[in-house]
Design an enzyme around this catalytic site. Structure first.
Site: not given
Length: 351
Positions: A16, A18-20, A55, A207, A260, A271
């Site tokens: 859980a 941010s990307f999840g 979110y 990256k 990306d 981040r």
């Protein structure tokens, strides 16, 4: 709850962060989603308030805290947890997995698998077997065969705002790519396929190094010419390191590589960018990491990539100099001066 899922079962997401949450929301446009969250506060907030960490969450997302229920209910699972916790997560999940499960991860980090009792500092030379991408961990820790990854310029905040974006689903299995496309595609989200799983994973991992450097340029106020120089030289470095680990050059020139890299290197939301900016403004690494809510994968990646460069005899001046800034007390100003003097004659020598 309306959904137009072509699969009759819910889709699982683990993590859980941010990307999840972004992945869960994207999937929820077409499917019911079970989201595994180990934090009880996140669980309650998602299910009662439909949001977590500011979110908003789609009504088709249900948070649960039971990995067995997730694996029993979902045939297709998207693990999106930090690389440092990935093996542990797989070990908890693995007893409930079967060869019919499909796992498509969204983690942009590497795992070190070193001989018993050894640390990175103890290793004279890293071999390829010591370095695991997350798909390699999935296969090592479970009976799952059909694996894939998600990579691309997917800044979670923009996705949550419904802004247009795209991703790459990479897998040696065409079926996994097609399932990823069917589940994730929407009017605002395009999905490309790529068979080079390792190469695409490495794009997302490497990256982050350049993103830290880009943040540093912003922190020092050095302008866009310098950033463009960094991004193009950074791309070359990513390709050298990626080839050494078995990635295909073509993957790096696509959306998951250069795409990306562009997003992360220009984004104040990123981040890794934030770590670089704050370092350049004079903060210490420990200080920065202490108050970040989520992991900046690039810091760990720089430690590993420096050793990879030494072990595989790859030129990686940006990685090496950032290592000196992060762990050896060099200032960012000194780092930039050093890089500007680095002797390079040929612009592109990898094609």
């Amino acid at each position: 709850m309306g959904s137009k899922n072509i699969f009759d079962k819910p889709i699982g997401v683990i993590g859980a962060g941010s990307f999840g949450l972004s992945v869960a929301n994207l999937l929820a446009e077409n499917s019911e989603v079970l989201l595994y969250a180990r934090n009880p506060e996140a669980l309650e907030s998602i299910n009662k308030k439909r949001e977590w960490n500011s979110y908003p969450l789609h009504e088709n997302v249900t948070a649960i805290d039971d990995l067995q229920r997730l694996a029993d209910t979902c045939d297709i699972i998207f693990p999106v947890v930090p690389s440092a916790n990935f093996r542990e997560m797989m070990r908890s999940l693995s007893p409930f997995l079967h060869p019919y499960h499909i796992l498509i991860h969204g983690t942009k980090g590497l795992n070190l698998t070193l001989p018993e009792g050894k640390t990175l500092a103890d290793m004279q030379v890293l071999e390829r077997q010591h370095i695991k991408t997350m798909s390699e961990l999935i296969m090592e820790e479970s009976v799952v065969v059909r694996v894939g990854c998600l990579a691309g310029p997917n800044l979670a905040k923009e996705i949550s705002q419904g802004l247009p974006a795209a991703t790459v689903v990479a897998s040696p299995f065409n079926e996994v790519i097609q399932i990823g496309q069917q589940l994730l595609r929407s009017d605002r989200f395009q999905v490309y396929g790529n068979p080079d799983l390792i190469g695409i994973e490495l794009c997302g991992v490497l990256k982050n190094i350049i993103a830290i450097a880009s943040g540093a340029l912003s922190g020092l106020g050095l302008g866009e010419n310098a950033r463009s120089l960094l991004i193009s030289r950074g791309m070359v470095e990513m390709i050298y390191l990626g080839k050494a680990l078995g990635g295909n050059v073509r993957s790096f020139i696509g959306l998951a590589g250069i795409g990306d890299l562009m997003a992360t290197s220009h984004s104040t939301l990123s981040r890794n960018f934030t770590v670089g900016r704050r370092l350049a403004e004079g903060e210490t690494l420990d200080n920065i990491l202490a108050d970040m809510h989520e992991v900046a994968e690039g810091v760990n990646t720089i430690m590993i990539a420096k050793k990879i460069a030494e072990s595989f005899k790859v030129r990686a001046p940006i990685t090496e100099i950032l290592h000196r800034v992060l762990f050896e007390g060099l200032t960012m100003e000194e780092a930039v001066q050093y890089l500007m003097k680095y002797p390079l004659n040929v612009d592109v020598d990898f094609i």
